[in-house]
Design an enzyme around this catalytic site. Structure first.
Site, PDB file in Angstrom:
ATOM      1  N   GLY A   1       0.653  -1.084  -0.195  1.00 44.38           N
ATOM      2  CA  GLY A   1      -0.213  -0.095   0.158  1.00 44.38           C
ATOM      3  C   GLY A   1       0.861   1.376  -0.228  1.00 44.38           C
ATOM      4  N   THR A   2       1.633   1.309   0.874  1.00 46.62           N
ATOM      5  CA  THR A   2       2.309   2.616   0.781  1.00 46.62           C
ATOM      6  C   THR A   2       3.495   3.035  -0.514  1.00 46.62           C
ATOM      7  OG1 THR A   2       3.575   2.173   2.926  1.00 46.62           O
ATOM      8  CG2 THR A   2       4.945   2.755   1.347  1.00 46.62           C
TER       9      THR A   2
ATOM     10  N   GLN B   1      -7.889   1.880   5.494  1.00 41.83           N
ATOM     11  CA  GLN B   1      -8.844   1.271   6.571  1.00 41.83           C
ATOM     12  C   GLN B   1     -10.106   1.220   6.062  1.00 41.83           C
ATOM     13  OE1 GLN B   1      -7.639   0.407   9.340  1.00 41.83           O
ATOM     14  NE2 GLN B   1      -5.734   0.986   9.073  1.00 41.83           N
TER      15      GLN B   1
ATOM     16  N   SER C   1      -4.309  -1.590   0.639  1.00 43.62           N
ATOM     17  CA  SER C   1      -3.042  -2.895   0.855  1.00 43.62           C
ATOM     18  C   SER C   1      -3.779  -3.965   0.848  1.00 43.62           C
ATOM     19  CB  SER C   1      -2.554  -2.427   2.233  1.00 43.62           C
ATOM     20  OG  SER C   1      -1.523  -2.723   1.819  1.00 43.62           O
TER      21      SER C   1
ATOM     22  N   CYS D   1       6.399   7.093  22.489  1.00 42.31           N
ATOM     23  CA  CYS D   1       7.003   6.332  23.173  1.00 42.31           C
ATOM     24  C   CYS D   1       6.862   4.904  22.782  1.00 42.31           C
ATOM     25  CB  CYS D   1       6.600   6.333  24.347  1.00 42.31           C
ATOM     26  SG  CYS D   1       5.097   5.938  25.411  1.00 42.31           S
TER      27      CYS D   1
ATOM     28  N   HIS E   1      -3.086  -6.625   2.743  1.00 47.85           N
ATOM     29  CA  HIS E   1      -3.419  -7.257   4.178  1.00 47.85           C
ATOM     30  C   HIS E   1      -3.727  -6.664   4.921  1.00 47.85           C
ATOM     31  CE1 HIS E   1      -0.931  -4.595   6.179  1.00 47.85           C
ATOM     32  NE2 HIS E   1      -0.234  -4.025   5.123  1.00 47.85           N
TER      33      HIS E   1
END
Length: 377
Positions: free
Chosen positions: A69-70, A178, A195, A321, A197
């Protein structure tokens, strides 16, 4: 273990597995050749293209397969900008687009182009009047808008944005990663990326669709494969599996959408009641059916995810984080919401009510214990 990270990757659909294994036996040859085995592989590839195109609302000859997808986003953004250089060098995006869009925009800027980033409201929905004004500016070559946000699930006004783009003669690239296979694709797009997956297909297959009439020119060396849009050898078995998964997910979509949305509503409503100092993020109604995000004050996000993992729940986060950067999530930052102690729950097909109940049972005590250990309880 309850897997609650479908927004990162949906578990492989059983029909995808079955299709992949079958295609390994009969679709291994080079689909560009003329001998018997190659013709068989070519037929499988084109049948998969037709099936994917039908679900996405495209023509088969508008659909190309990529390695992710990227890559589809990168090729879509930069290829459309390259094809429309004579029109102008302005790119319009929302502030909450996927990082693949933002990285492509960065390349465009370094190449001398300009990027206008349109802000979003507190729920993550793009400022539509500002977006409309941005695409109306002279020299705008392309606009980008996702169907739903990857981190918070907020649905974007794609149809309205597409109408504004059409009025001003600007193509709209839609990142449908999405929602493809889960929700109908909004009308009006000129370029679409998705994408496999994310909908239960195998990793390593993306989709780039370019409408007829949209000026597109790949910025990469030309290759004869995939309509000259995507260089490289096609992974026919994986593409066949991706098409099988998309077809199966789309057939199940209405039933699963209603069921998962009800479970997400339960999480949204319950977390706000049982966890003190928590902010539930994103659109409560206009959202992807499987995603809910919340942030817990006075909680280290990495610690919370680790403790939830120990308790048997795989979830993710947009907190700084838990990523390889010191900056907070650009999505949460653009929304102006709490970025610390962030948890994204995204339910896969088949997620059960019992799993959600168990998650809601252990979450309050887990957060309380982390705060206590940090000396803020």
């Amino acid at each position: 273990m309850a897997y609650f990270d479908a927004a990162s990757t949906e578990p492989l659909h059983p029909q995808a597995r079955e299709a992949y294994l079958a295609a390994l036996d009969v679709g291994w040859a080079d689909p560009a050749r003329l001998y018997n085995q190659a013709r068989r592989a070519h037929m499988l590839l084109e049948q998969a293209r037709t099936e994917v195109a039908e679900v996405l609302g495209a023509r088969p000859d508008e659909v190309s397969f990529t390695s992710s997808g990227t890559q589809a986003v990168h090729l879509g953004v930069l290829g459309t900008l390259h094809g429309r250089r004579r029109t102008g060098r302005r790119l319009v995006t929302s502030a909450v687009e996927h990082s693949s869009v933002l990285h492509a925009a960065g390349v465009h800027e370094r190449d001398g182009g300009t990027v206008e980033t349109v802000g979003v409201g507190l729920t993550g929905r793009v400022d539509l009047p500002a977006f409309t004004a941005a695409v109306a500016a002279e020299g705008t070559a392309l606009a980008c808008l996702q169907t739903a946000n990857h981190e918070v699930g907020t649905l974007q006004p794609v149809a309205e944005a597409a109408a504004a783009c059409r009025e001003h003669g600007v193509p709209l690239l839609v990142d449908a990663a999405q929602t493809a296979g889960r929700l109908p694709i909004p009308e009006g797009w000129s370029v679409l990326a998705a994408s496999a997956h994310k909908w239960g297909g195998p990793a390593g297959v993306g989709v780039l669709a370019v409408r007829k009439g949209t000026r597109f020119r790949s910025f990469l060396p030309e290759d004869e494969r995939e309509r000259r849009r995507v260089p490289g050898y096609e992974n026919v078995p994986a593409i066949v599996a991706a098409a099988a998964a998309l077809r199966a997910m789309s057939a199940e979509a209405a039933r699963e959408r209603s069921r998962l949305s009800a479970l997400v509503d339960r999480i949204r409503n319950t977390v706000a009641k049982v966890v003190p100092d928590v902010e539930v993020i994103g659109e409560p109604v206009e959202r992807a059916p499987h995603i809910v995000t919340f942030s817990c004050l006075y909680v280290d996000g990495e610690v919370l995810l680790t403790e939830l993992d120990k308790a048997g729940f795989a979830v993710s986060s947009g907190s700084s984080c838990t990523a390889s950067t010191l900056r907070p999530s650009h999505v949460l930052e653009a929304m102006g919401v709490l970025t610390h102690g962030n948890v994204r729950v995204s339910l896969p097909r088949g997620a059960s009510s019992a799993e959600v109940d168990r998650f809601l049972e252990i979450l309050p005590e887990t957060v309380r214990r982390i705060r206590q250990d940090a000396g803020v309880a």
